[in-house]
Design a protein around this motif. Structure first.
Motif: not given
Length: 296
Positions: A209-223
């Motif tokens: 499992l991988e846990i990041n801060a809320a609303d963090i994803s590779k998709g958001r980073a791409l944006d």
């Protein structure tokens, strides 16, 4: 199948760009370098720690890096574009849950290192994981890899991680949890029930499992990256194979799932199914799609 509108190429590492030896093959490397010479921009988009991602791609210059599932982004000149860390309350709540579990290992990712309680046990979990290329090696060979940390992970041992992060007020980008496949859904449910909305939980394999801060994803980073580079999302293509690639493929204009992916949801979102990572799937799709002439 030529598409001249693409300007930005995003590549997951494990199960996508890397082969079973956790290396970028000569063919993939050649194609990426050729594309960059022609003006395409290439970004690594991985759940790995920044230093790990840099290490396995060290002989490819001018890459952009989206690391720890999008919580840390750096441009080709080494300048930080974006950084998002876990809130301390959420971080400590997750640690409290994990400390009650005796049959797992976990790590905390900062910008500079990976913090673990027991380096030997953590590496043992990785070497024996479902997706590990080393899992079928004789035990003595695996032990050598573990003892010498031949995986190249920037590990720092701290016996009490909760005290450490409190004392140092450490900025943690990601928590990686390694456990038994059948146990992780229960742990995931407990975290969801007790920690609340301050985190984002995903996975890069059935035993983590991988846990990041809320609303963090590779998709958001791409944006965020396309805004920084002033490249429209309509001119992006992304490759991936795991659950932590779902939002990346949803966000990119052209989505490519690897044939070796076991995640049907990912393949359903894809515009293209690439050959497997061990068959240079990234290179084969890019050479055909972008009409690149390469001598192998």
């Amino acid at each position: 199948m030529e598409d001249t509108n693409i300007e930005l190429i995003l590549l997951d590492l494990d199960g996508t760009l890397l082969n079973l030896e956790s290396e970028v093959s000569a063919t993939n490397k050649k194609v990426i370098k050729k594309l960059m010479q022609q003006g395409y921009k290439v970004a690594i988009a991985t759940g790995r720690h920044y230093k790990e991602a840099k290490r396995v791609t060290s002989d490819i210059d001018n890459l952009v890096y989206i690391t720890t599932n999008g919580s840390y982004v750096e441009d080709a000149a080494g300048q930080e574009i974006f950084s998002a860390t876990l809130e301390m309350d959420s971080l400590l709540s997750v640690i409290d849950i994990l400390e009650k579990e005796s049959n797992l290992e976990y790590a905390l990712f900062t910008t500079e290192e990976v913090l673990v309680k027991d380096q030997h046990q953590f590496l043992k979990r990785i070497v024996n994981s479902v997706q590990s290329p080393f899992k079928n090696l004789p035990s003595e060979e695996k032990e050598k890899i573990i003892v010498n940390n031949e995986l190249g992970k920037p590990l720092q041992t701290e016996t009490d991680l909760k005290d450490y992060v409190c004392d140092k007020e450490s900025a943690i980008h990601k928590i990686l949890i390694l456990g038994e496949v059948e146990e992780l859904p229960r742990i995931n449910d407990e975290i969801a029930a007790n920690v609340g909305t301050g985190i984002e939980v995903t996975s890069s394999g059935p035993d983590n499992l991988e846990i990041n801060a809320a609303d963090i994803s590779k998709g958001r980073a791409l944006d965020l990256l396309t805004q920084y580079l002033e490249i429209p999302l309509e001119q992006t293509i992304a490759f991936g194979d795991s659950a932590n690639d779902l939002e990346l493929l949803e966000t990119a204009q052209t989505a490519v799932a690897m044939k070796n992916s076991e995640l049907e949801e990912l393949k359903e979102k894809a515009d293209i199914i690439a050959p497997t990572n061990v068959n240079d799937g990234v290179a084969k799709v890019l050479t055909e799609l972008l009409d690149i002439k390469i001598k192998y």
